[in-house]
Scaffold this motif. Structure first.
Motif, PDB file in Angstrom:
ATOM      1  N   THR A   1       0.840  -1.200   0.000  1.00 15.91           N
ATOM      2  CA  THR A   1       0.000   0.000   0.000  1.00 15.91           C
ATOM      3  C   THR A   1       0.873   1.247   0.000  1.00 15.91           C
ATOM      4  O   THR A   1       1.939   1.275   0.608  1.00 15.91           O
ATOM      5  N   LYS A   2       0.363   2.240  -0.670  1.00 17.72           N
ATOM      6  CA  LYS A   2       1.078   3.507  -0.739  1.00 17.72           C
ATOM      7  C   LYS A   2       0.837   4.296   0.544  1.00 17.72           C
ATOM      8  O   LYS A   2      -0.296   4.422   0.989  1.00 17.72           O
ATOM      9  N   LYS A   3       1.908   4.802   1.144  1.00 21.94           N
ATOM     10  CA  LYS A   3       1.785   5.574   2.378  1.00 21.94           C
ATOM     11  C   LYS A   3       1.202   6.947   2.064  1.00 21.94           C
ATOM     12  O   LYS A   3       1.662   7.642   1.163  1.00 21.94           O
ATOM     13  N   LYS A   4       0.164   7.315   2.802  1.00 17.99           N
ATOM     14  CA  LYS A   4      -0.480   8.607   2.598  1.00 17.99           C
ATOM     15  C   LYS A   4       0.404   9.724   3.166  1.00 17.99           C
ATOM     16  O   LYS A   4       0.872   9.634   4.296  1.00 17.99           O
ATOM     17  N   ILE A   5       0.600  10.750   2.381  1.00 12.17           N
ATOM     18  CA  ILE A   5       1.426  11.883   2.808  1.00 12.17           C
ATOM     19  C   ILE A   5       0.674  12.703   3.842  1.00 12.17           C
ATOM     20  O   ILE A   5      -0.480  13.067   3.644  1.00 12.17           O
ATOM     21  N   LYS A   6       1.338  12.969   4.970  1.00  9.44           N
ATOM     22  CA  LYS A   6       0.762  13.818   6.011  1.00  9.44           C
ATOM     23  C   LYS A   6       1.081  15.271   5.651  1.00  9.44           C
ATOM     24  O   LYS A   6       2.222  15.600   5.330  1.00  9.44           O
ATOM     25  N   LYS A   7       0.055  16.123   5.716  1.00 13.27           N
ATOM     26  CA  LYS A   7       0.205  17.505   5.262  1.00 13.27           C
ATOM     27  C   LYS A   7      -0.148  18.491   6.368  1.00 13.27           C
ATOM     28  O   LYS A   7      -1.098  18.271   7.115  1.00 13.27           O
TER      29      LYS A   7
ATOM     30  N   ASN B   1      -3.844  17.579   7.086  1.00 13.12           N
ATOM     31  CA  ASN B   1      -4.116  16.933   8.374  1.00 13.12           C
ATOM     32  C   ASN B   1      -4.257  17.984   9.472  1.00 13.12           C
ATOM     33  O   ASN B   1      -5.077  17.830  10.384  1.00 13.12           O
TER      34      ASN B   1
END
Length: 128
Positions: free
Chosen positions: A2-8, A52
């Motif tokens: 799974t692709k890690k979701k970028i925290k923004k 986020n």
């Protein structure tokens, strides 16, 4: 895999010095920073990137952080906005920020540890 979701984290700050400083701290925490120079830019960028967390200055030209907080919360009631200002401990600003949906407060010269602690506190509040 799974692709890690970028925290923004969106940083809304009119001072170039504090924007750059906050950007460096946010990057060290593992977040991707997005920058806006005033409340109007901040609201528009928020709607486009859905960060986020948002670090919001209070005193800015065009649209201040109190009004920008309200507009973001009107758009996304679950937005996690952290007010960051040298004026944030003035009771009237603090009351208005809370009324408009701010979740937490930081002093302008916050450290990496200060940001980490505030984010942990917000996460704990979300659990309750």
């Amino acid at each position: 895999m799974t692709k890690k979701k970028i925290k923004k984290i969106l940083i809304v700050e009119d001072s170039e010095y504090y924007r750059k400083r906050a950007k460096e701290i946010v990057e060290k925490q593992g977040y991707k920073p997005f920058l806006a120079e005033n409340g109007i830019e901040g609201v528009e960028l928020y709607k486009n990137i859905l960060p986020n967390y948002t670090i919001m200055d209070i005193c800015m030209p065009i649209m201040d952080g109190i009004e920008a907080t309200k507009e973001i919360i009107d758009f996304d009631k679950d937005a996690k906005i952290i007010i960051c200002s040298s004026a944030n401990f003035v009771p009237t600003y603090r009351k208005r920020a809370i009324k408009n949906g701010a979740k937490a407060f930081l002093q302008k010269n916050f450290s990496q540890e200060d940001l980490k602690q505030i984010i942990e506190e917000i996460k704990l509040e979300d659990i309750q």
